[in-house]
Design a protein around this motif. Sequence first.
Motif, PDB file in Angstrom:
ATOM      1  N   THR A 232       0.833  -1.196   0.000  1.00 20.01           N
ATOM      2  CA  THR A 232       0.000   0.000   0.000  1.00 20.01           C
ATOM      3  C   THR A 232       0.871   1.251   0.000  1.00 20.01           C
TER       4      THR A 232
ATOM      5  N   ASN B  82       2.364   2.419  -3.296  1.00 23.06           N
ATOM      6  CA  ASN B  82       1.448   2.953  -4.301  1.00 23.06           C
ATOM      7  C   ASN B  82       1.664   4.467  -4.427  1.00 23.06           C
TER       8      ASN B  82
ATOM      9  N   GLU C  10      -0.070   6.656  -5.766  1.00 24.37           N
ATOM     10  CA  GLU C  10      -1.308   7.437  -5.752  1.00 24.37           C
ATOM     11  C   GLU C  10      -1.922   7.569  -4.360  1.00 24.37           C
ATOM     12  N   ILE C  11      -1.298   6.985  -3.361  1.00 23.16           N
ATOM     13  CA  ILE C  11      -1.824   7.035  -2.006  1.00 23.16           C
ATOM     14  C   ILE C  11      -1.640   8.450  -1.441  1.00 23.16           C
ATOM     15  N   THR C  12      -2.614   8.907  -0.677  1.00 19.25           N
ATOM     16  CA  THR C  12      -2.526  10.244  -0.082  1.00 19.25           C
ATOM     17  C   THR C  12      -1.609  10.213   1.139  1.00 19.25           C
ATOM     18  N   LEU C  13      -1.199  11.375   1.571  1.00 17.44           N
ATOM     19  CA  LEU C  13      -0.342  11.478   2.749  1.00 17.44           C
ATOM     20  C   LEU C  13      -1.050  10.900   3.973  1.00 17.44           C
ATOM     21  N   GLU C  14      -2.313  11.232   4.136  1.00 16.14           N
ATOM     22  CA  GLU C  14      -3.085  10.721   5.278  1.00 16.14           C
ATOM     23  C   GLU C  14      -3.167   9.196   5.246  1.00 16.14           C
ATOM     24  N   GLU C  15      -3.402   8.632   4.074  1.00 15.74           N
ATOM     25  CA  GLU C  15      -3.451   7.175   3.926  1.00 15.74           C
ATOM     26  C   GLU C  15      -2.083   6.558   4.215  1.00 15.74           C
ATOM     27  N   SER C  16      -1.038   7.243   3.786  1.00 15.34           N
ATOM     28  CA  SER C  16       0.320   6.764   4.040  1.00 15.34           C
ATOM     29  C   SER C  16       0.613   6.692   5.531  1.00 15.34           C
TER      30      SER C  16
END
Length: 62
Positions: free
Chosen positions: A20, A23, A25-31
């Motif tokens: 994950t 990826n 395209e993952i957002t900072l928050e998702e990271s």
Amino acid sequence: MSKTQDFETKLQSAKGTLETLMNPEITLEESVKAYEKGTKELQDAQKILEDAVLKINTIKAS
């Protein structure tokens, strides 16, 4: 679930989290959330491993 299965599950989860994080395209928050989850999974796996080593050492000392 046995400790071995639990250990393997934790490692698989951490591996999925790493995928994950890779990826682009993952957002900072998702990271950040994924990193926290992965770190927790690895800490849990490390604790299981340490408990197993302690148990083995106890058995060897008997």
